[in-house]
Design a protein around this motif. Structure first.
Motif: not given
Length: 76
Positions: A21-22, A27-28, A51-53, A67-68
């Motif tokens: 997800l990171a 990328s987005a 997104l993790l929720k 992670a980011l």
């Protein structure tokens, strides 16, 4: 937060989800956001938390940032 009493395989799956997800968030944002670095980072953290929720994961802020940052370095 990650539940450290879970099996190692489950923890690995959760970390893999966080990393994937990171990478998608970074990328987005690199393709669409026309904002300065600190603003992109704020947006990335917000997006990653959202997104993790659904998965029920609530990792510590430092883990999200790591992670980011890893995703940013991997992209370059």
């Amino acid at each position: 937060m990650f539940r450290w009493l879970k099996s190692p395989q489950r923890r690995l799956q959760e970390l893999q989800l966080l990393i994937a997800l990171a990478q998608q968030v970074v990328s987005a944002l690199e393709q669409t956001a026309r904002a300065p670095g600190p603003e992109k980072k704020r947006l990335a953290l917000q997006m990653l938390r959202e997104l993790l929720k659904p998965s029920g994961l609530d990792p510590p802020p430092l883990l999200l940032e790591v992670a980011l940052e890893a995703a940013v370095r991997q992209l370059r």
